[in-house]
Design an enzyme around this catalytic site. Structure first.
Site, PDB file in Angstrom:
ATOM      1  N   ASN A  68       0.814  -1.266   0.054  1.00 23.26           N
ATOM      2  CA  ASN A  68       0.030   0.049  -0.009  1.00 23.26           C
ATOM      3  C   ASN A  68       1.001   1.388  -0.017  1.00 23.26           C
ATOM      4  O   ASN A  68       1.975   1.206   0.523  1.00 23.26           O
ATOM      5  CB  ASN A  68      -1.039   0.159   1.110  1.00 23.26           C
ATOM      6  CG  ASN A  68      -0.418   0.735   2.460  1.00 23.26           C
ATOM      7  OD1 ASN A  68      -0.522   1.955   2.607  1.00 23.26           O
ATOM      8  ND2 ASN A  68      -0.083   0.054   3.318  1.00 23.26           N
ATOM      9  N   GLY A  71      -0.526   6.963   1.767  1.00 29.42           N
ATOM     10  CA  GLY A  71       0.148   8.398   1.987  1.00 29.42           C
ATOM     11  C   GLY A  71      -0.586   9.147   2.841  1.00 29.42           C
ATOM     12  O   GLY A  71      -0.825  10.452   2.749  1.00 29.42           O
ATOM     13  N   LEU A  72      -1.249   8.476   3.978  1.00 31.02           N
ATOM     14  CA  LEU A  72      -1.628   9.331   4.997  1.00 31.02           C
ATOM     15  C   LEU A  72      -2.909   9.989   4.643  1.00 31.02           C
ATOM     16  O   LEU A  72      -3.120  11.260   5.393  1.00 31.02           O
ATOM     17  CB  LEU A  72      -0.741  10.030   5.862  1.00 31.02           C
ATOM     18  CG  LEU A  72       0.512   9.148   6.533  1.00 31.02           C
ATOM     19  CD1 LEU A  72       1.393  10.107   7.394  1.00 31.02           C
ATOM     20  CD2 LEU A  72      -0.030   8.060   7.265  1.00 31.02           C
ATOM     21  N   CYS A 128       5.846   6.004   8.726  1.00 27.81           N
ATOM     22  CA  CYS A 128       5.278   5.873   7.484  1.00 27.81           C
ATOM     23  C   CYS A 128       6.019   5.820   6.377  1.00 27.81           C
ATOM     24  O   CYS A 128       6.716   6.801   6.246  1.00 27.81           O
ATOM     25  CB  CYS A 128       3.919   6.731   7.292  1.00 27.81           C
ATOM     26  SG  CYS A 128       3.028   6.471   5.814  1.00 27.81           S
ATOM     27  N   GLY A 249       2.305  -7.250  12.404  1.00 23.76           N
ATOM     28  CA  GLY A 249       2.860  -7.855  11.223  1.00 23.76           C
ATOM     29  C   GLY A 249       2.492  -9.217  10.784  1.00 23.76           C
ATOM     30  O   GLY A 249       2.979 -10.183  11.205  1.00 23.76           O
ATOM     31  N   GLY A 271      -3.933  -6.025  11.359  1.00 24.18           N
ATOM     32  CA  GLY A 271      -3.987  -5.073  10.244  1.00 24.18           C
ATOM     33  C   GLY A 271      -4.728  -5.706   9.056  1.00 24.18           C
ATOM     34  O   GLY A 271      -5.835  -5.859   8.954  1.00 24.18           O
ATOM     35  N   THR A 272      -3.455  -6.016   8.294  1.00 20.90           N
ATOM     36  CA  THR A 272      -4.029  -6.495   6.848  1.00 20.90           C
ATOM     37  C   THR A 272      -5.368  -7.630   6.898  1.00 20.90           C
ATOM     38  O   THR A 272      -5.999  -7.721   6.055  1.00 20.90           O
ATOM     39  CB  THR A 272      -2.812  -7.082   5.981  1.00 20.90           C
ATOM     40  OG1 THR A 272      -2.125  -5.915   5.825  1.00 20.90           O
ATOM     41  CG2 THR A 272      -3.316  -7.567   4.771  1.00 20.90           C
TER      42      THR A 272
HETATM   43  C1  FMN Z   1      -3.997  -0.193   3.924  1.00 22.86           C
HETATM   44  C2  FMN Z   1      -3.071  -0.012   5.081  1.00 22.86           C
HETATM   45  C3  FMN Z   1      -2.932   1.261   5.538  1.00 22.86           C
HETATM   46  C4  FMN Z   1      -2.208   1.507   6.655  1.00 22.86           C
HETATM   47  N1  FMN Z   1      -2.172   2.796   7.110  1.00 22.86           N
HETATM   48  C5  FMN Z   1      -1.397   3.091   8.310  1.00 22.86           C
HETATM   49  C6  FMN Z   1      -1.576   4.334   9.029  1.00 22.86           C
HETATM   50  O1  FMN Z   1      -2.309   5.211   8.590  1.00 22.86           O
HETATM   51  N2  FMN Z   1      -0.738   4.538  10.151  1.00 22.86           N
HETATM   52  C7  FMN Z   1       0.105   3.675  10.452  1.00 22.86           C
HETATM   53  O2  FMN Z   1       0.850   3.885  11.514  1.00 22.86           O
HETATM   54  N3  FMN Z   1       0.284   2.273  10.023  1.00 22.86           N
HETATM   55  C8  FMN Z   1      -0.745   1.964   8.843  1.00 22.86           C
HETATM   56  N4  FMN Z   1      -0.685   0.875   8.378  1.00 22.86           N
HETATM   57  C9  FMN Z   1       0.208  -0.068   8.800  1.00 22.86           C
HETATM   58  C10 FMN Z   1      -0.378  -1.076   9.800  1.00 22.86           C
HETATM   59  O3  FMN Z   1      -0.902  -0.421  10.826  1.00 22.86           O
HETATM   60  C11 FMN Z   1       0.672  -2.268  10.194  1.00 22.86           C
HETATM   61  O4  FMN Z   1       1.456  -1.670  10.890  1.00 22.86           O
HETATM   62  C12 FMN Z   1       1.223  -3.035   9.146  1.00 22.86           C
HETATM   63  O5  FMN Z   1       0.305  -3.247   7.876  1.00 22.86           O
HETATM   64  C13 FMN Z   1       1.701  -4.262   9.695  1.00 22.86           C
HETATM   65  O6  FMN Z   1       0.740  -5.210  10.013  1.00 22.86           O
HETATM   66  P1  FMN Z   1      -0.049  -6.076   9.163  1.00 22.86           P
HETATM   67  O7  FMN Z   1       0.779  -6.916   8.434  1.00 22.86           O
HETATM   68  O8  FMN Z   1      -1.001  -7.157   9.920  1.00 22.86           O
HETATM   69  O9  FMN Z   1      -1.132  -5.312   8.165  1.00 22.86           O
HETATM   70  C14 FMN Z   1      -1.396   0.588   7.010  1.00 22.86           C
HETATM   71  C15 FMN Z   1      -1.311  -0.605   6.605  1.00 22.86           C
HETATM   72  C16 FMN Z   1      -2.002  -0.983   5.374  1.00 22.86           C
HETATM   73  C17 FMN Z   1      -2.218  -2.162   4.945  1.00 22.86           C
END
Ligand code: FMN
Length: 309
Positions: A68, A71-72, A128, A249, A271-272
């Site tokens: 992804n 971009g916040l 980020c 993660g 998360g995902t």
């Molecule tokens: C679509 C998407 C958007 C995300 N947006 C943010 C965010 O706004 N701020 C942040 O700290 N992490 C963001 N993350 C990171 C997740 O919070 C997490 O740290 C990362 O995806 C690892 O966990 P996961 O593998 O279970 O997804 C985002 C991840 C994804 C997939």
């Protein structure tokens, strides 16, 4: 069974949280998830001013993972406080507001504004990989991500910690040579807990169009592909610091969650997996309890870091 855990003075009813950016501002999930049952909700990162985010496409599926480059994108601090936060604060769980900024002053402004409206905890998104930190000059004079440099991490958290009583959770980047040095700098600076990991800097190419699969070219990799690396980072950091670690993660089910807790995580972030199965966090809460019952563990805190080499 005792399921509550602590991130500093923030007491969670169970260790299961939802990771920033993967659960919106919770209302999006209210028909699918018993929001009150979650240990905490970590909101999508907000910034002082609204951000449109990066151009599309900004999502791409990869083998066992997801790229992804959002971009916040967010509506900014004021809209969050007036529109999103009141709904979040009705949920009977802890709300952790994720905040990002380009400078210590901007972080302090956001954190103090949130403190005035009874927010208890913030996750400082220092990591980020998908935005250009145009204004940020690191201690070495180069624009970069705070959590990629020990001095930047220390000075930022230290500046914020002096100006607030909120629980400060520092979200770290895996895109570093040694995450433990950064973790120790965050602890020394006054962070009450550490959240790790954010996504891994990555890219994918469409071999037919010869174009990058993300308009931003680079993105952040998440999902099962990153889990073993994230587990190692959580394990290494949990050994190195005395503050709690919120591990995430690639957690897709309760076995994955237990693995992070055994590695040393006090709480975990889903998360995902929320995109694959929106109510997976409920199954993870139940699955952790079943694991504890099966193994005669009466207090979840006993499980934290129980892994031995
Ligand atoms: C679509 C998407 C958007 C995300 N947006 C943010 C965010 O706004 N701020 C942040 O700290 N992490 C963001 N993350 C990171 C997740 O919070 C997490 O740290 C990362 O995806 C690892 O966990 P996961 O593998 O279970 O997804 C985002 C991840 C994804 C997939």
């Amino acid at each position: 069974m005792q399921t509550s855990v602590r991130l500093g003075k923030l007491k969670l009813k169970n260790p299961v949280t939802v990771a920033s950016g993967t659960f919106g501002y919770a209302q999006e999930f209210k028909e699918l998830v018993d929001l009150n049952a979650l240990g905490a909700i970590i909101t999508k990162t907000i910034t002082l001013n609204p951000r449109l985010g990066n151009p599309v496409p900004r999502l791409a599926e990869t083998s066992s993972g997801m790229l992804n480059a959002i971009g916040l994108q967010n509506e900014g601090l004021d809209n969050f406080i007036s529109i999103k936060l009141p709904l979040l604060q009705r949920i009977k769980t802890k709300i952790i507001v994720s905040v990002s900024a380009n400078s210590a002053e901007e972080f302090i402004h956001c954190v103090q504004a949130l403190e005035k409206v009874n927010v208890e905890a913030v996750e400082l998104n220092l990591s980020c990989p998908n935005i250009k930190y145009a204004k940020l000059k690191s201690s070495k004079g180069k624009a970069r991500i705070f959590a990629q440099d020990e001095n930047d991490t220390f000075s930022l958290i230290n500046a914020v910690a002096k100006k607030t009583n909120l629980v400060l959770i520092a979200k770290l980047s895996p895109n570093v040579t040694d995450i433990t040095g950064i973790a120790m700098a965050a602890e020394k600076a006054g962070a009450h807990a550490l959240s790790l990991v954010n996504t891994f800097s990555a890219m994918a190419i469409d071999i037919n169009t010869l174009k990058p699969r993300l308009a931003n070219v680079n993105g952040g990799l998440s999902g099962p592909a990153i889990k073993p690396i994230a587990v190692k980072m959580v394990y290494d950091v949990a050994q190195a610091v005395n503050i709690p670690v919120l591990g995430m993660g690639g957690i897709m089910n309760s076995d994955d969650a237990v693995e992070f807790i055994l590695a040393g995580a006090t709480a975990i972030g889903v998360g995902t997996a929320n995109f694959v199965q929106p109510n997976v966090s409920m199954e993870i809460i139940k699955g952790i309890e079943q694991y504890c019952k099966k193994n005669n563990i009466k207090d979840i805190n006993k499980l934290i870091g129980m892994f031995r080499v």
